[in-house]
Design a protein around this motif. Structure first.
Motif, mmCIF file in Angstrom:
data_model
loop_
_atom_site.group_PDB
_atom_site.id
_atom_site.type_symbol
_atom_site.label_atom_id
_atom_site.label_comp_id
_atom_site.label_asym_id
_atom_site.label_seq_id
_atom_site.Cartn_x
_atom_site.Cartn_y
_atom_site.Cartn_z
ATOM 1 N N VAL A 112 -69.101 -47.871 72.303
ATOM 2 C CA VAL A 112 -69.757 -48.499 71.157
ATOM 3 C C VAL A 112 -68.700 -48.824 70.105
ATOM 4 C CG1 VAL A 112 -71.976 -47.366 71.549
ATOM 5 C CG2 VAL A 112 -70.271 -46.257 70.101
ATOM 6 N N TYR A 113 -68.913 -49.915 69.395
ATOM 7 C CA TYR A 113 -67.963 -50.310 68.363
ATOM 8 C C TYR A 113 -67.922 -49.259 67.267
ATOM 9 C CZ TYR A 113 -65.755 -52.925 64.615
ATOM 10 O OH TYR A 113 -64.929 -53.310 63.593
ATOM 11 N N ASP A 114 -66.699 -48.902 66.834
ATOM 12 C CA ASP A 114 -66.551 -47.819 65.860
ATOM 13 C C ASP A 114 -65.875 -48.277 64.573
ATOM 14 O OD1 ASP A 114 -66.657 -44.968 65.121
ATOM 15 O OD2 ASP A 114 -64.475 -45.035 65.318
ATOM 16 N N ASP A 115 -64.772 -49.029 64.685
ATOM 17 C CA ASP A 115 -64.009 -49.392 63.489
ATOM 18 C C ASP A 115 -63.002 -50.468 63.883
ATOM 19 O OD1 ASP A 115 -63.106 -49.354 60.889
ATOM 20 O OD2 ASP A 115 -62.766 -47.189 60.822
ATOM 21 N N CYS A 116 -62.161 -50.875 62.930
ATOM 22 C CA CYS A 116 -61.106 -51.840 63.220
ATOM 23 C C CYS A 116 -60.009 -51.712 62.174
ATOM 24 C CB CYS A 116 -61.643 -53.273 63.241
ATOM 25 S SG CYS A 116 -62.064 -53.920 61.606
ATOM 26 N N PHE A 117 -58.875 -52.328 62.439
ATOM 27 C CA PHE A 117 -57.836 -52.473 61.425
ATOM 28 C C PHE A 117 -57.152 -53.817 61.636
ATOM 29 C CE2 PHE A 117 -55.700 -50.137 64.868
ATOM 30 C CZ PHE A 117 -54.547 -50.877 65.056
ATOM 31 N N TYR A 118 -56.480 -54.294 60.584
ATOM 32 C CA TYR A 118 -55.798 -55.587 60.613
ATOM 33 C C TYR A 118 -54.300 -55.386 60.425
ATOM 34 C CZ TYR A 118 -60.389 -57.769 60.105
ATOM 35 O OH TYR A 118 -61.689 -58.169 60.290
ATOM 36 N N THR A 119 -53.526 -56.281 61.020
ATOM 37 C CA THR A 119 -52.080 -56.256 60.819
ATOM 38 C C THR A 119 -51.702 -57.423 59.903
ATOM 39 O OG1 THR A 119 -51.741 -57.488 62.875
ATOM 40 C CG2 THR A 119 -51.677 -55.086 63.005
ATOM 41 N N GLU A 146 -45.790 -52.107 63.527
ATOM 42 C CA GLU A 146 -46.468 -51.046 62.771
ATOM 43 C C GLU A 146 -46.485 -49.753 63.569
ATOM 44 O OE1 GLU A 146 -49.696 -53.553 60.076
ATOM 45 O OE2 GLU A 146 -50.381 -52.063 61.536
ATOM 46 N N ILE A 147 -46.286 -48.641 62.878
ATOM 47 C CA ILE A 147 -46.430 -47.313 63.457
ATOM 48 C C ILE A 147 -47.684 -46.694 62.868
ATOM 49 C CG2 ILE A 147 -45.297 -45.124 63.940
ATOM 50 C CD1 ILE A 147 -43.747 -47.617 64.864
ATOM 51 N N ARG A 148 -48.611 -46.292 63.745
ATOM 52 C CA ARG A 148 -49.875 -45.714 63.311
ATOM 53 C C ARG A 148 -50.131 -44.409 64.051
ATOM 54 N NH1 ARG A 148 -53.764 -48.988 60.777
ATOM 55 N NH2 ARG A 148 -52.928 -51.016 60.134
ATOM 56 N N GLU A 149 -51.130 -43.666 63.586
ATOM 57 C CA GLU A 149 -51.515 -42.437 64.286
ATOM 58 C C GLU A 149 -52.285 -42.799 65.543
ATOM 59 O OE1 GLU A 149 -53.466 -39.304 62.346
ATOM 60 O OE2 GLU A 149 -51.870 -38.938 60.881
ATOM 61 N N LEU A 150 -51.931 -42.208 66.659
ATOM 62 C CA LEU A 150 -52.588 -42.518 67.917
ATOM 63 C C LEU A 150 -54.042 -42.060 67.932
ATOM 64 C CD1 LEU A 150 -52.092 -43.715 70.750
ATOM 65 C CD2 LEU A 150 -51.477 -41.417 71.513
ATOM 66 N N GLU A 151 -54.304 -40.869 67.448
ATOM 67 C CA GLU A 151 -55.669 -40.343 67.468
ATOM 68 C C GLU A 151 -56.551 -40.957 66.386
ATOM 69 O OE1 GLU A 151 -57.274 -38.381 69.646
ATOM 70 O OE2 GLU A 151 -55.460 -38.644 70.849
ATOM 71 N N VAL A 152 -55.935 -41.411 65.302
ATOM 72 C CA VAL A 152 -56.695 -42.079 64.221
ATOM 73 C C VAL A 152 -55.970 -43.396 63.932
ATOM 74 C CG1 VAL A 152 -57.706 -41.848 61.924
ATOM 75 C CG2 VAL A 152 -57.229 -39.791 63.284
ATOM 76 N N PRO A 153 -56.191 -44.432 64.755
ATOM 77 C CA PRO A 153 -55.399 -45.665 64.651
ATOM 78 C C PRO A 153 -55.531 -46.396 63.315
ATOM 79 C CG PRO A 153 -56.540 -45.547 66.755
ATOM 80 C CD PRO A 153 -57.097 -44.458 65.904
ATOM 81 N N THR A 154 -56.602 -46.137 62.578
ATOM 82 C CA THR A 154 -56.742 -46.785 61.267
ATOM 83 C C THR A 154 -55.774 -46.202 60.248
ATOM 84 O OG1 THR A 154 -58.541 -45.242 60.759
ATOM 85 C CG2 THR A 154 -59.155 -47.430 61.592
ATOM 86 N N LYS A 155 -55.154 -45.055 60.564
ATOM 87 C CA LYS A 155 -54.224 -44.421 59.638
ATOM 88 C C LYS A 155 -52.825 -44.988 59.831
ATOM 89 C CE LYS A 155 -52.749 -40.003 57.689
ATOM 90 N NZ LYS A 155 -52.911 -38.535 57.722
ATOM 91 N N PHE A 156 -52.379 -45.775 58.866
ATOM 92 C CA PHE A 156 -51.074 -46.428 58.895
ATOM 93 C C PHE A 156 -49.988 -45.449 58.463
ATOM 94 C CE2 PHE A 156 -47.825 -48.658 56.413
ATOM 95 C CZ PHE A 156 -47.347 -49.569 57.344
ATOM 96 N N ILE A 157 -48.847 -45.461 59.172
ATOM 97 C CA ILE A 157 -47.727 -44.587 58.826
ATOM 98 C C ILE A 157 -46.608 -45.384 58.174
ATOM 99 C CG2 ILE A 157 -45.958 -43.014 59.720
ATOM 100 C CD1 ILE A 157 -47.948 -42.244 61.922
ATOM 101 N N THR A 158 -46.074 -46.381 58.885
ATOM 102 C CA THR A 158 -44.983 -47.181 58.324
ATOM 103 C C THR A 158 -44.806 -48.446 59.140
ATOM 104 O OG1 THR A 158 -42.696 -47.085 57.523
ATOM 105 C CG2 THR A 158 -43.124 -46.168 59.704
#
Length: 298
Positions: A3-10, A35-47
């Motif tokens: 099921v659709y949960d969330d999204c993020f944009y680059t 972009e480097i993001r958290e694997l388990e929480v992909p919406t969380k941007f790192i750098t």
């Protein structure tokens, strides 16, 4: 089902890479953004790793490093835990457009040739030699299993090389309209394109690598082509899954049994996909990555 949960944009450019390097997700776009993001929480941007003067042309990961192929023919090796560039080395390939990293080799594909480097020393071992009489074509992504290397060399041919000699072993010609290839364990998987002239649907076909016998056909897709194929391991169950994407669907099969697990359909402009345990990431040509969450596989 998913099921659709969330999204993020680059950066709004086409998603060209979705790579997994525990505990990070690496997202590369055609605009040169990494972009480097958290694997388990992909919406969380790192750098972001950027170099506007020398943008990346290709990305790859092994179990420890991110490899970045640059416009100036250099390749950077990054330690993401420290977010530091560990080393930079030069390749003899102009405009590298794919990198493949195995336990012993780094393969860099360019417009006219493919260079093989020894991974530990970063020394060049030479270039893949063509022994066939077939016309030369730009090569696609490279896959390695054991001492064999395979890559798509035209819409009708897949070439195989022996990595110890860099000599071509044989050319696979049993498929037409090849769009993408995956070599893994004892199997060659061939994703095909729709042939609009004769109305044939595209498919994912499985071949036994030992004897090159046809094993199975995984689904049929109309008016599209198989764009992406990946193998993903669910760390919770240790099961392997095959994930495939066309421009409007993503399908998941259980590895080796070829049991169809799930289909996400009615998508648009899909470029890449990545299954990360209970999350399916689907990137498109507009710089958006949708996150679909698994509820069950029944």
């Amino acid at each position: 089902m998913f099921v659709y949960d969330d999204c993020f944009y680059t950066d709004g450019e086409s998603i060209e890479y979705l790579l997994e390097l525990e505990p990070y997700l690496i997202v590369g776009t055609s605009g040169g953004t990494t972009e480097i993001r958290e694997l388990e929480v992909p919406t969380k941007f790192i750098t972001t790793i950027t170099d506007n003067q020398n943008p990346f042309l290709c990305l790859a990961c092994d179990t420890k490093h991110l490899f970045i192929g640059r416009k100036d023919y250099s390749v950077e090796m990054w330690d993401l835990d420290r977010l530091e560039r560990e080393t930079t080395f030069q390749t003899k390939i102009d405009s590298p457009y794919t990198i493949t990293v195995s336990s012993n080799h780094i393969i860099i594909v360019g417009r006219d040739k493919t260079e093989v480097l020894e991974k530990k020393s970063l020394e060049s071992l030479g270039f893949l030699e063509d022994s066939s009489q077939y016309p030369r074509h730009p090569r696609g992504k490279v896959f390695i299993y054991g001492n064999k290397l395979a890559t798509k060399i035209s819409h009708e041919m897949i070439g195989f090389w022996d990595l110890s000699s860099l000599q071509e072993i044989f050319v696979f010609t049993a498929e037409d309209y090849i769009s993408t290839v995956l070599l893994a364990e004892d199997f060659l998987l061939v994703g095909t394109e729709t042939c609009m002239e004769i109305g044939e649907p595209c498919s994912v076909n499985v071949w036994n690598l030992a004897n090159m016998e046809y094993v199975a056909g995984l689904g049929e897709f109309q008016d599209t082509f198989v764009f992406d194929m990946k193998i993903s391991r669910d760390s919770n169950t240790n099961k392997l899954y095959l994930v495939t994407a066309t421009i409007n669907t993503v399908d998941i099969w259980e590895w080796k049994t070829w049991k169809h697990i799930a289909r996400i359909k009615d998508l648009a402009d899909v470029n890449h996909c990545q299954l990360v345990n209970d999350k399916l990431l689907v990137g498109n040509i507009h710089g958006r990555v949708d996150i679909w969450k698994k509820t069950n596989y029944e």
